[in-house]
Motif scaffolding. Structure first.
Motif, short mmCIF file in Angstrom:
data_model
loop_
_atom_site.label_atom_id
_atom_site.label_comp_id
_atom_site.label_asym_id
_atom_site.label_seq_id
_atom_site.Cartn_x
_atom_site.Cartn_y
_atom_site.Cartn_z
N SER A 80 0.83 -1.20 0.00
CA SER A 80 0.00 0.00 0.00
C SER A 80 0.87 1.26 0.00
CB SER A 80 -0.94 0.00 1.22
OG SER A 80 -0.23 0.21 2.43
N LEU A 81 2.02 1.19 0.67
CA LEU A 81 2.94 2.33 0.68
C LEU A 81 3.63 2.50 -0.67
CD1 LEU A 81 4.49 1.93 4.25
CD2 LEU A 81 2.79 3.59 3.49
N VAL A 82 3.93 1.39 -1.33
CA VAL A 82 4.47 1.46 -2.69
C VAL A 82 3.47 2.18 -3.60
CG1 VAL A 82 4.98 0.07 -4.74
CG2 VAL A 82 6.00 -0.54 -2.53
N ALA A 83 2.20 1.79 -3.49
CA ALA A 83 1.16 2.43 -4.31
C ALA A 83 1.05 3.92 -3.98
CB ALA A 83 -0.18 1.74 -4.07
N LEU A 84 1.14 4.27 -2.70
CA LEU A 84 1.08 5.67 -2.30
C LEU A 84 2.26 6.45 -2.87
CD1 LEU A 84 -0.13 7.96 -0.59
CD2 LEU A 84 1.22 7.11 1.34
#
Length: 347
Positions: A331-335
């Motif tokens: 999810s942090l990669v996507a952010l």
């Protein structure tokens, strides 16, 4: 072109494939417990060899992109190295301890005994003091980070860990006789950094001898699916190995997961925000924030078991850290990918 298009489409829904991998892992772990028990025994120095192979598949494609002639230039850009070192060693362990105390001695105090609470806090602290060595390479690749700089950041972290892990853990745990499992630490560095780095270097040398100037880029594109396949296989295996724990103690898993998730998102916000204020380019800022956030779960689990026992709350907390790690980091990669326009792209 068609294969590249299909790969882009596949990566776009990576979170879906990871969710399916998690579900499949728990299901298979429940249906075929003996198979996963056997796989769990394939380990040396608390490092599962099959997991190591899958992680190696994730890392190797990125190592091919490491340009050894450009690594020395990382010393001329110390801000990213400074950010990673400060967050990992002067901020993250202490915020993890504070959040653990806040949740298990106050917010969740009615759900656990004081002794159990202390055990969970100890496991969280061990996760906070163990910065990641392996998975950060796949996170960096997914945000299109600078492969050369990421390698230097991980290497610096590993060197600091040799000297800082035991003293900081001892300080926060109030335990002076911490025995660092050097075999786990050294084997992980060899498996996750040195071997794939050597393989990438040899591959690059062969490719550089070809007439095609784009040989490295073409080869990297072809083997890129290995990273994604390795990631999904790792998730499936980790959740399969912990299926019994997940299904037998869902409430406890949730109680431990909540503060771990808050810690993870909080540390990312600190590191990513700092990188933005320091005007780091995106290909250094995003990996720096992700390196600061991720955990070295093999080391944390090994120390928790050696200090508190296999069935302790501390060991369980480190295992929950494994389960939380992948979906939260994705999810942090996507952010990061969605917010890259706030950063300049390169130096």
């Amino acid at each position: 072109m068609q294969s590249g298009f299909l790969m882009q489409r596949f990566e776009r829904y990576l979170s879906v494939w990871i969710a399916l991998g998690m579900t499949a892992g728990v299901t298979l772990g429940w249906l075929l417990p003996r198979v996963f028990t056997t796989i769990a025994d394939w380990q040396y120095a608390s490092v599962n060899l099959l997991v190591a192979i899958f992680i190696w598949l994730m890392i190797y494609p990125m190592m091919v992109n490491v340009d050894f002639s450009a690594i020395k230039s990382a010393a001329n850009k110390p801000k990213g190295l400074c950010l990673t070192a400060v967050v990992n060693w002067l901020i993250k362990p202490f915020t993890m301890a504070a959040i653990g105390v806040l949740f298990f001695e106050y917010i969740f105090a009615d759900f656990v005994t004081p002794e159990t609470a202390r055990s969970y806090i100890a496991g969280m602290i061990l996760l906070g003091v163990a910065p990641c060595t392996a998975m950060v390479f796949i996170w960096s690749q997914l945000v299109k980070g600078d492969a050369n700089y990421t390698l230097v950041q991980v290497s610096v972290n590993d060197i600091i860990m040799i000297f800082a892990f035991a003293p900081i853990a001892a300080l926060l745990l109030g335990v002076t006789d911490i025995v660092v499992p050097w075999s786990t630490l050294l084997l992980s560095v060899v498996l996750y950094v040195l071997i794939p780095l050597a393989a990438g270097y040899l591959t690059r040398r062969v490719l550089d001898k070809q007439d095609d100037l784009q040989a490295v880029a073409h080869f990297s594109q072809k083997i890129k699916p290995l990273s994604i396949m390795g990631l999904i296989a790792t998730v499936l295996l980790l959740f399969g190995l912990q299926a019994e724990t997940i299904l037998s103690q869902p409430l406890i898993i949730l109680l431990i997961a909540v503060p771990l998730m808050i810690q993870t998102y909080g540390i990312f916000a600190i590191a990513y925000g700092w990188a933005y204020l320091w005007k780091l380019p995106y290909n250094i800022a995003a990996p720096a924030a992700l390196i600061s956030t991720s955990n070295f779960f093999e080391l944390a689990v090994a120390v928790a078991i050696s200090l508190f026992g296999l069935n302790s709350g501390a060991a369980l907390a480190t295992v929950v850290g494994v389960l939380v790690e992948v979906p939260v980091m994705l999810s942090l990669v996507a952010l990061a990918n969605r917010t890259q326009h706030y950063f300049r792209q390169t130096d």
